[in-house]
Design an enzyme around this catalytic site. Structure first.
Site, mmCIF file in Angstrom:
data_model
loop_
_atom_site.group_PDB
_atom_site.id
_atom_site.type_symbol
_atom_site.label_atom_id
_atom_site.label_comp_id
_atom_site.label_asym_id
_atom_site.label_seq_id
_atom_site.Cartn_x
_atom_site.Cartn_y
_atom_site.Cartn_z
ATOM 1 N N ARG A 184 34.050 44.094 -28.062
ATOM 2 C CA ARG A 184 35.177 43.753 -27.280
ATOM 3 C C ARG A 184 35.249 44.603 -25.927
ATOM 4 O O ARG A 184 35.379 44.021 -25.047
ATOM 5 C CB ARG A 184 36.413 44.239 -28.145
ATOM 6 C CG ARG A 184 37.845 44.082 -27.054
ATOM 7 C CD ARG A 184 39.181 44.384 -27.719
ATOM 8 N NE ARG A 184 39.132 44.915 -28.821
ATOM 9 C CZ ARG A 184 39.153 46.049 -29.087
ATOM 10 N NH1 ARG A 184 39.104 47.184 -28.169
ATOM 11 N NH2 ARG A 184 39.223 46.735 -30.273
ATOM 12 N N ASP B 10 44.721 33.160 -6.731
ATOM 13 C CA ASP B 10 44.352 32.227 -7.698
ATOM 14 C C ASP B 10 43.279 31.310 -6.844
ATOM 15 O O ASP B 10 43.773 30.467 -6.150
ATOM 16 C CB ASP B 10 45.337 31.638 -8.387
ATOM 17 C CG ASP B 10 44.941 30.740 -9.256
ATOM 18 O OD1 ASP B 10 43.804 30.117 -9.237
ATOM 19 O OD2 ASP B 10 45.839 30.463 -10.307
ATOM 20 N N LYS C 211 37.876 25.553 -14.730
ATOM 21 C CA LYS C 211 37.868 24.578 -13.950
ATOM 22 C C LYS C 211 36.363 24.378 -13.258
ATOM 23 O O LYS C 211 35.479 24.228 -13.883
ATOM 24 C CB LYS C 211 38.939 24.635 -13.027
ATOM 25 C CG LYS C 211 40.422 24.857 -13.505
ATOM 26 C CD LYS C 211 40.763 23.821 -14.636
ATOM 27 C CE LYS C 211 42.045 24.242 -15.408
ATOM 28 N NZ LYS C 211 43.224 24.981 -14.790
HETATM 29 C C1 LIG Z 1 44.057 25.833 -15.141
HETATM 30 C C2 LIG Z 1 44.829 26.797 -14.268
HETATM 31 C C3 LIG Z 1 45.046 28.093 -14.576
HETATM 32 C C4 LIG Z 1 45.128 28.721 -16.152
HETATM 33 O O1 LIG Z 1 43.937 28.773 -16.622
HETATM 34 P P1 LIG Z 1 43.414 28.424 -18.141
HETATM 35 O O2 LIG Z 1 42.086 28.647 -18.152
HETATM 36 O O3 LIG Z 1 43.795 26.973 -18.457
HETATM 37 O O4 LIG Z 1 44.340 29.339 -18.771
HETATM 38 C C5 LIG Z 1 45.595 29.003 -13.564
HETATM 39 N N1 LIG Z 1 45.617 28.485 -12.310
HETATM 40 C C6 LIG Z 1 45.301 27.396 -11.820
HETATM 41 C C7 LIG Z 1 45.387 27.020 -10.584
HETATM 42 C C8 LIG Z 1 44.793 26.444 -12.724
HETATM 43 O O5 LIG Z 1 44.440 25.253 -12.464
#
Ligand SMILES: *Cc1c(COP(=O)(O)O)cnc(C)c1O
Length: 392
Positions: A46, A170, A195
């Site tokens: 971990r 983000d 993504k």
């Molecule tokens: C998909 C996404 C998230 C969340 O990520 P996960 O890997 O699904 O937990 C956060 N911010 C954006 C812009 C996203 O497209």
């Protein structure tokens, strides 16, 4: 080092025990110690894992950061950022957030006494009204989902700094290939690695990158203390995906531009069945100039509405696609389509949704890296399935 070289090499060294050029999948929960406390830097998986270490170093390098941390999902990464805060701290976030982020803020962290303000940030100055001595964090996303709004990272960073608040970005929709927020003054960059960074629709993962050592120490503590760590095989898959991140992003951008301007400039906007198109590369995009200033390309996300604005017509188009798969998520090599009104934003009442510009017929495309001609042909044949009943 330039980006392409980093994508192939950063963080990755030949395995010290065998010379394996690919970082092995260290599928282990623990490490043997010669005597108590006498170990090789690894005690429990971990806390540390060599496959994860390589990935963390790689993602940090791509974001021009010193320190990287990976988590079992994007939301796991965001959750860890909010755990820096204390009750009565305040967060100023953009109003047009990923739904899961909004849910985490409102439904999980509000009850711990953290206050969230959701503010439109197309003009960065808007945030001043909400900033005060309790503001510890500013949270933004750019481009946003699904209308691809663009926020000026540098301006928000300057205002955040004035108030002594951290800025977290983000960067999921842009990827580090198109945008590096730390260079623009952000303190923390977050990714849903699921993504573009992973890029192959086979892993759920998140990441945080930063330059400040005191922040890195807090994240190292939280990553271990809260435990939302990714598994080694997933780290391996992402390390493999990253090697082509620059090539994939170029292909996503090129296909995006080709579809927007197929044969004629603004082909999509001029399509008889399409009403409006959202893509940061369009000069008509309200923040096109900011996108041009802070991004290296405009990415592979685009959204459009139909002249005949209804859920039924949008569904008809999406069911008719042969190449664009109807699915949540984005950023993979294969093209996807999604319908915010019935999928990601279905929980928002119609009136509120429309106020935010999310009309019933809005379709979001994640343009993959297939041949653009085939994607356009698919778009054409799907649009041919609907008939417009315009008012005369
Ligand atoms: C998909 C996404 C998230 C969340 O990520 P996960 O890997 O699904 O937990 C956060 N911010 C954006 C812009 C996203 O497209």
């Amino acid at each position: 080092m330039k980006f392409a070289t980093k994508a192939v090499h950063a963080g990755v060294e030949p395995d010290p025990s065998t010379g394996a050029i690919m970082t092995p999948i260290y599928q282990t929960s623990t490490y043997v110690q010669a005597s108590p406390g006498n170990h090789q830097g690894y005690e429990y998986a971990r806390t540390q894992n060599p496959t994860r270490d390589a990935l963390q170093a790689s993602i940090a390098a791509l974001e021009n950061g010193q320190f990287g941390f990976c988590f079992s999902s994007g939301l796991g990464a965001i959750d860890t950022v909010i755990k820096l805060l204390n009750p009565n701290d305040e967060v100023v976030a953009c109003n047009d957030l990923y739904g899961g982020t909004y849910r985490l803020f409102r439904r999980v962290f509000e009850k711990y006494g953290i206050k969230f303000h959701f503010v439109p940030m197309d003009n960065a100055e808007n945030i001043r009204t909400y900033m005060n001595k309790n503001t510890k964090l500013v949270w933004i996303e750019t481009p946003t989902n699904p209308l691809l709004n663009i926020i000026d990272i540098q301006e928000v960073a300057n205002i955040s700094r004035e108030f002594g608040a951290l800025l977290a970005v983000d960067n999921t929709f842009a990827s580090p290939y198109l945008q590096t927020p730390l260079d623009l003054g952000a303190d923390i960059v977050m990714h849903s690695v699921t993504k573009y960074i992973g890029g192959h629709s086979d892993v759920i993962m998140g990441a945080l990158v930063m330059n400040k050592e005191d922040l890195a120490q807090q994240f190292a503590f939280l990553q271990n203390a809260c435990g939302a760590v990714p598994a080694p095989q997933d780290c391996f898959l992402v390390l493999r995906g990253i090697k082509t991140l620059h090539l994939r992003m170029e292909a996503h951008c090129k296909n995006g531009e080709k579809i927007v301007n197929y044969k004629i400039v603004n082909y999509l906007i001029n399509h008889p069945k399409i009403d409006k198109v959202w893509h940061p590369g369009l000069p008509t995009h309200p923040n096109h100039d900011i996108a041009k200033k802070q991004m290296k390309g405009f990415g592979g996300m685009l959204s459009f509405t139909l002249k005949d604005d209804s859920i039924e017509q949008a569904i008809r188009v999406m069911e008719s696609f042969k190449l664009f798969s109807l699915a949540e998520s984005l950023g993979g090599v294969e093209s996807l389509c999604g319908h915010p009104a019935t999928m990601t934003h279905a929980s928002i009442p119609k009136a509120e949704r429309e106020k935010a510009g999310l009309k019933d017929s809005l379709i979001r495309l994640s343009i993959g890296i297939e041949d653009a001609d085939d994607l356009i042909a698919d778009l054409e044949q799907a649009l041919a399935q609907i008939h417009i009943s315009l008012p005369n």
